[in-house]
Enzyme design. Structure first.
Site, PDB file in Angstrom:
ATOM      1  N   GLY A 178     -72.669   0.487  64.786  1.00 28.74           N
ATOM      2  CA  GLY A 178     -71.499   1.351  64.930  1.00 28.74           C
ATOM      3  C   GLY A 178     -70.374   0.863  64.052  1.00 28.74           C
ATOM      4  O   GLY A 178     -70.530  -0.044  63.229  1.00 28.74           O
ATOM      5  N   GLY A 179     -69.194   1.503  64.209  1.00 25.51           N
ATOM      6  CA  GLY A 179     -68.044   1.092  63.422  1.00 25.51           C
ATOM      7  C   GLY A 179     -67.613  -0.328  63.728  1.00 25.51           C
ATOM      8  O   GLY A 179     -67.051  -1.023  62.885  1.00 25.51           O
ATOM      9  N   PHE A 180     -67.859  -0.799  64.954  1.00 27.88           N
ATOM     10  CA  PHE A 180     -67.514  -2.158  65.353  1.00 27.88           C
ATOM     11  C   PHE A 180     -68.443  -3.161  64.689  1.00 27.88           C
ATOM     12  O   PHE A 180     -68.023  -4.219  64.224  1.00 27.88           O
ATOM     13  CB  PHE A 180     -67.625  -2.243  66.880  1.00 27.88           C
ATOM     14  CG  PHE A 180     -67.200  -3.572  67.465  1.00 27.88           C
ATOM     15  CD1 PHE A 180     -65.928  -3.725  67.978  1.00 27.88           C
ATOM     16  CD2 PHE A 180     -68.069  -4.643  67.520  1.00 27.88           C
ATOM     17  CE1 PHE A 180     -65.532  -4.934  68.523  1.00 27.88           C
ATOM     18  CE2 PHE A 180     -67.685  -5.859  68.054  1.00 27.88           C
ATOM     19  CZ  PHE A 180     -66.411  -6.000  68.564  1.00 27.88           C
ATOM     20  N   GLY A 181     -69.713  -2.834  64.630  1.00 26.98           N
ATOM     21  CA  GLY A 181     -70.707  -3.736  64.075  1.00 26.98           C
ATOM     22  C   GLY A 181     -72.052  -3.497  64.733  1.00 26.98           C
ATOM     23  O   GLY A 181     -72.248  -2.528  65.473  1.00 26.98           O
ATOM     24  N   PRO A 182     -73.045  -4.373  64.499  1.00 25.61           N
ATOM     25  CA  PRO A 182     -74.374  -4.189  65.082  1.00 25.61           C
ATOM     26  C   PRO A 182     -74.412  -4.510  66.571  1.00 25.61           C
ATOM     27  O   PRO A 182     -73.587  -5.289  67.074  1.00 25.61           O
ATOM     28  CB  PRO A 182     -75.237  -5.179  64.289  1.00 25.61           C
ATOM     29  CG  PRO A 182     -74.288  -6.246  63.859  1.00 25.61           C
ATOM     30  CD  PRO A 182     -72.973  -5.558  63.610  1.00 25.61           C
ATOM     31  N   ASP A 192     -62.464   8.537  71.158  1.00 27.42           N
ATOM     32  CA  ASP A 192     -63.630   8.518  70.259  1.00 27.42           C
ATOM     33  C   ASP A 192     -64.884   8.960  71.002  1.00 27.42           C
ATOM     34  O   ASP A 192     -65.946   8.369  70.883  1.00 27.42           O
ATOM     35  CB  ASP A 192     -63.819   7.126  69.666  1.00 27.42           C
ATOM     36  CG  ASP A 192     -64.770   7.132  68.462  1.00 27.42           C
ATOM     37  OD1 ASP A 192     -64.950   8.219  67.868  1.00 27.42           O
ATOM     38  OD2 ASP A 192     -65.326   6.081  68.128  1.00 27.42           O
TER      39      ASP A 192
END
Length: 805
Positions: free
Chosen positions: A504-508, A612
């Site tokens: 995702g936008g945050f990371g894996p 979101d």
């Protein structure tokens, strides 16, 4: 004389009038046709190029694009043929001697039947009381049409498959056929040359076929199993006014064709065999084919040609064999011998005959424990795949594909002199740095014990820094369970690729298993992420105080050095954007999401706007109950606040409300808009972000609005869930979704009202007005939304003119 002329004119007018139906009193002769209501398709007699035989077929616009042929193996040699309804109710083709040369061959004694040609290109034989008796989509020729299912039933042996023409001038059944096939739990599409495989698509992962090098797919593909035990595959297109078809030609190629209005001809946009590498198993076992190399075939690492003379003559059929035996295969194992390893191949079509296993299996260790396992691969939509036999039909791509790990002896891995030198230098440099740092710290503190105190205090300072980011918050980080980095690394097998659940936008996000057996999902902040400390702390603060059955549960977090991780409950059914359910389940999911939002807006200790909400942020537990996740963008309101303004727009285009995307204003009604979009996506089975309708330039919201106005809601609803018995419920749910996506926030209902409407507690629903964003958004075409924004969970844009609050 006048009377005779009048009769002739009426007869000519009757002949010239287009009709789409054949019945017991209406038939067509060789020089006559019927045309679908919209004029897209025609049924009549035609002669292929370079042939004198006559066939009955269906074509698009001109008979150069024939999509279906009736009397394929029984051609007419003159123009005396007739298509009519026989006495027993079947649709038949007769020759000049009134002999039946083709029939629908349905068991019926009724003469009250008729055959109709639809605008989808389907010819349907129906009876007044019994409904559809037969249709041409169940007996396809060489063309796959939108909505046409190819299927295989392993129990009954039933097949609906494409069969190629014998030649471009001969429509009779040729050598090649195409069908869908399931082996254990792996589904693929095959092209067969008689009974031998000629091409395959690679495993289906729920979204695409992984063995095709295409970077994106233009249509909505669907595959799976139905209640009758059929394994099926089909696709849909957004507009019936366009035509995109797949044709299996006489050379065994599956070709994607589309109509070009400018040139007034069909154009090829993709073909299954673009090079020799696309031919099934051309290089033999344990080899790989790369069309950019010369020669195209080469043995896998750790393997050598079985017959070197044949191989040098570019006869690769015998393939390759292992050059060094595996450790587990040796009769007398050397204790000092190193364990077998894996050679990695990237962007490849994985071999045929994969064996699937559950998604949560540890692929590498599972393969190592079984000496028969010669390779493994992993895909988030499939899980682990392993191979125990010959590795056949591996192809190298320049994009797409999967990673494949081939088991080889340790001596065949890259352990050269250069590697040893690099490792030695690295160890030496790291040792010097550690010793130097330790010496400096010792000189500064005058006591070695303070070195370890300093290391511990670093972690504590990080925690305090994060606490200071949220001044005035009553939630303290100490209230959460703090996890050590080493503990999470162990739980996720050092964040191994096989444990990766998504990105995702945050990371894996990785799956992990703690020492007590508890399964968790570990969200690890990526250094390349557009999100940082603020979003991390925001999610910790928000979700740590929330408890609801429709919200994901946070177990704790990890903050060590540059590492920032969140530890959640593990939900085995992934996110909503990759799964298909029946109507009752989809309705239950829509209602569950609504209840989760109501809790955030009104019933929780903190009043929260998510900002979101989208399908990828709705996770599903074992019982497919929805749980809202990803609170990095959420905002907390005080007791008297109900809206806010921001200079930084965060979220995902396609789900943002107009007042938020354009002015930076957000409130509960912003989440209501996102919920409406999400509900329409669940109902239609289509994504708003990737929906297109080139003729009307519509978004999914615009398409839904047009279908609503035209009372044609069945065209919007996913055919997987549409059922006339649930028509009223589906109509009501669509009505509610359209109310949620109204352009003005004041016109949208609250989530409390939405739940009442979903449960039919509100008898009357006011009619919706035109929703926002019915045209495609310019934002999506701007520079700020290019690149990864299409796929990322977080988009940001700057608002230059904005009023403060």
């Amino acid at each position: 004389m006048f009377f005779v002329l009048f009769i002739l004119c009426c007869y000519a007018l009757d002949i010239g009038t287009a009709t789409d139906t054949i019945n017991s009193s209406q038939f067509i002769k060789d020089n006559e046709t019927i045309t679908s209501a919209g004029g897209n398709f025609t049924l009549g007699f035609f002669t292929p190029q370079n042939s004198t035989n006559r066939f009955v077929g269906i074509w698009w616009h001109t008979n150069s694009t024939v999509i279906w042929v009736a009397n394929r193996n029984q051609p007419l040699n003159d123009s005396s043929g007739v298509v009519t309804i026989s006495e027993d109710g079947n649709l038949v083709v007769l020759n000049g001697h009134n002999q039946v040369i083709w029939s629908t061959n349905v068991s019926t004694t009724s003469s009250n039947t008729s055959a109709q040609l639809s605008d989808s290109g389907k010819l349907v034989l129906a009876e007044t009381t019994r409904g559809t008796l037969w249709d041409s989509f169940q007996q396809p020729s060489n063309t796959l049409m939108p909505g046409m299912k190819t299927l295989t039933n392993a129990k009954t042996g039933r097949k609906v498959e494409l069969t190629a023409w014998k030649s471009p001038s001969n429509p009779s059944v040729g050598s090649f056929s195409a069908s869908v096939l399931r082996r254990i739990n792996i589904l693929e599409v095959f092209i067969w040359n008689e009974t031998r495989p000629y091409w395959r698509s690679g495993p289906w992962n729920g979204v695409i076929f992984t063995g095709t090098p295409m970077s994106s797919f233009l249509y909505s593909f669907k595959a799976g199993d139905d209640e009758e035990g059929n394994t099926y595959f089909y696709y849909t297109i957004p507009s019936p006014l366009e035509i995109f078809i797949y044709v299996l030609n006489s050379r065994g190629q599956l070709i994607n064709l589309s109509w070009n209005d400018t040139n007034e001809e069909m154009e090829i946009s993709w073909t299954s065999q673009e090079s020799d590498c696309d031919v099934y198993g051309i290089c033999g076992p344990f080899s790989i084919c790369n069309a950019k190399n010369s020669p195209i075939c080469s043995c896998l690492k750790g393997f050598e040609p079985r017959n070197k003379e044949e191989w040098n003559r570019q006869n690769w059929s015998s393939g390759c064999v292992r050059s060094t035996p595996l450790r587990c295969e040796k009769v007398s194992q050397n204790v000092s011998a190193k364990e077998d390893g894996f050679s990695q191949l990237q962007m490849v079509k994985v071999p045929d005959f994969p064996e699937g296993s559950p998604v949560d299996s540890e692929c590498r260790s599972q393969c190592l424990e079984n000496c028969s396992c010669v390779a493994y691969s992993y895909d988030i939509g499939i899980g682990c795949m392993s191979w125990t036999g010959n590795l056949l039909d591996i192809q190298q791509f320049s994009e797409g594909g999967l990673e494949l790990y081939v088991r080889v002896a340790d001596s065949d891995l890259e352990h050269g002199t250069h590697t040893a030198i690099i490792i030695g230098i690295t160890v030496t440099v790291v040792t010097i740095i550690i010793v130097t740092c330790a010496y400096v710290m010792w000189r500064t503190s005058n006591h070695p014990a303070k070195i370890w105190h300093s290391i511990r205090s670093t972690r504590n300072r990080n925690i305090k820094d994060f606490q200071r980011l949220k001044k005035g918050e009553q939630v303290k980080l100490q209230e959460l369970l703090l996890f050590d980095f080493e503990r999470l690394a162990t739980a996720t097998n050092n964040f191994h690729l096989s444990n990766k659940l998504g990105q995702g936008g945050f990371g894996p996000v990785y799956k992990g298993k703690l020492q007590d057996g508890k399964e968790v999902a570990v969200k690890r902040l990526s250094r390349a992420s557009g999100q940082g400390q603020e979003e991390f702390m925001n999610e910790v603060v928000v979700i740590s105080k929330l408890q609801h059955r429709n919200l994901v549960r946070l177990f704790g977090c990890c903050i060590e050095g540059d590492e920032k991780m969140l530890i959640y409950e593990y939900l085995p059914n992934k996110s909503l954007d990759v799964l298909i359910f029946d109507w009752k389940k989809r309705y239950s999911i829509i209602e569950g999401i609504a209840r989760g939002l109501l809790y955030l807006h009104r019933d929780s200790r903190l009043r929260i706007i998510h900002r979101d909400l989208k399908t990828s942020n709705i996770l599903l537990d074992e019982e497919l109950n929805p749980k809202i996740s990803d609170f990095g963008m959420a905002r907390i309101f005080g007791g008297t606040e109900d809206h806010a303004n921001t200079n930084r727009i965060v979220g995902t285009y396609g789900y943002m409300s107009p007042e938020y995307a354009m002015q930076g204003l957000f409130s509960e009604k912003s989440d209501v808009f996102s919920f409406g979009v999400l509900a329409l996506e669940i109902l239609s089975g289509r994504r708003n972000s990737s929906f297109y309708d080139d003729e009307h330039v519509l978004s999914l919201l615009g398409f839904a609005w047009i279908q609503w106005k035209e009372d044609n809601i069945s065209s919007l609803i996913d055919p997987e869930v549409y059922d006339r018995s649930h028509h009223k419920d589906i109509l009501r749910c669509t009505h509610i979704a359209l109310l949620c996506v109204q352009e003005l926030a004041i016109d949208r209902p609250s989530m409390a009202a939405v739940i009442s409407m979903l449960n039919s507690e509100v008898a009357f629903l006011r009619p919706p007005s035109q929703p926002a964003f019915i045209l495609r958004q310019n934002l999506l075409n701007s520079e700020s939304s290019k690149g990864s924004h299409r796929f990322s969970s977080t988009n940001t844009a700057s608002i230059t003119t904005i009023s403060g609050r």
